[in-house]
Design a protein around this motif. Structure first.
Motif, short mmCIF file in Angstrom:
data_model
loop_
_atom_site.label_atom_id
_atom_site.label_comp_id
_atom_site.label_asym_id
_atom_site.label_seq_id
_atom_site.Cartn_x
_atom_site.Cartn_y
_atom_site.Cartn_z
N MET A 34 0.83 -1.20 0.00
CA MET A 34 0.00 0.00 0.00
C MET A 34 0.87 1.26 0.00
SD MET A 34 -3.01 -1.23 2.60
CE MET A 34 -3.66 0.40 2.80
N LEU A 35 1.97 1.21 0.72
CA LEU A 35 2.87 2.36 0.77
C LEU A 35 3.49 2.62 -0.60
CD1 LEU A 35 4.28 4.50 2.52
CD2 LEU A 35 6.07 2.82 2.95
N ARG A 36 3.89 1.56 -1.30
CA ARG A 36 4.46 1.72 -2.64
C ARG A 36 3.47 2.38 -3.58
NH1 ARG A 36 7.18 -4.20 -3.42
NH2 ARG A 36 8.84 -3.95 -1.90
N LEU A 53 0.08 -1.86 -12.74
CA LEU A 53 1.35 -2.35 -12.16
C LEU A 53 1.08 -3.36 -11.05
CD1 LEU A 53 3.41 0.97 -11.96
CD2 LEU A 53 3.79 -0.97 -13.49
N TRP A 54 0.05 -3.11 -10.23
CA TRP A 54 -0.29 -4.05 -9.16
C TRP A 54 -0.77 -5.38 -9.73
CZ3 TRP A 54 -5.10 -6.07 -7.56
CH2 TRP A 54 -5.05 -6.76 -6.36
N LEU A 55 -1.61 -5.32 -10.77
CA LEU A 55 -2.11 -6.55 -11.39
C LEU A 55 -0.99 -7.35 -12.04
CD1 LEU A 55 -5.43 -5.26 -12.99
CD2 LEU A 55 -5.18 -6.82 -11.04
N LEU A 56 0.01 -6.67 -12.57
CA LEU A 56 1.15 -7.37 -13.19
C LEU A 56 2.16 -7.87 -12.16
CD1 LEU A 56 1.73 -5.06 -16.29
CD2 LEU A 56 0.68 -7.33 -16.24
N GLY A 57 2.01 -7.46 -10.91
CA GLY A 57 2.87 -7.98 -9.85
C GLY A 57 4.08 -7.12 -9.53
N TYR A 58 4.16 -5.92 -10.08
CA TYR A 58 5.33 -5.09 -9.80
C TYR A 58 5.31 -4.46 -8.41
CZ TYR A 58 6.78 -5.44 -14.64
OH TYR A 58 7.20 -5.93 -15.84
N LEU A 59 4.15 -4.41 -7.77
CA LEU A 59 4.07 -3.80 -6.44
C LEU A 59 4.07 -4.85 -5.33
CD1 LEU A 59 1.46 -0.98 -7.10
CD2 LEU A 59 3.94 -0.81 -7.04
N HIS A 60 4.22 -6.11 -5.64
CA HIS A 60 4.16 -7.16 -4.62
C HIS A 60 5.48 -7.30 -3.94
CE1 HIS A 60 0.16 -8.71 -5.53
NE2 HIS A 60 0.40 -8.25 -6.73
#
Length: 60
Positions: A34-36, A53-60
Motif C-alpha cells: 500500500m505504501l508503494r 502495475l499491481w495486477l502485473l505484480g510489480y508492487l508485490h
C-alpha cells in the motif's frame, strides 16, 4: 488423580503459547504494498497505471 494425569496437567500449565509470526508478516507486507502504491500516486503516477502495475505484480 493418577501420577500420569498429574504430570500431564503440570506440562499443560507450564507450556507457553506459540507466537503468531505469519499474521504479523502478512500485515507488514500488505502495508508495504500500500505504501508503494501511495508513493507512486504522490509523485504523480495516475491510479489506472498503479492498478495495472499491481495486477502485473510489480508492487508485490
Amino acid at each position: 488423580m493418577t501420577m500420569h494425569a498429574c504430570v500431564a496437567r503440570a506440562q499443560n500449565i507450564t507450556r507457553e503459547p506459540s507466537p503468531r509470526v505469519s499474521v504479523a508478516s502478512h500485515n507488514d507486507n500488505l502495508e508495504i504494498v500500500m505504501l508503494r502504491g501511495g508513493l507512486l500516486w504522490l509523485i504523480g503516477i495516475p491510479l489506472p497505471i498503479i492498478i495495472i502495475l499491481w495486477l502485473l505484480g510489480y508492487l508485490h
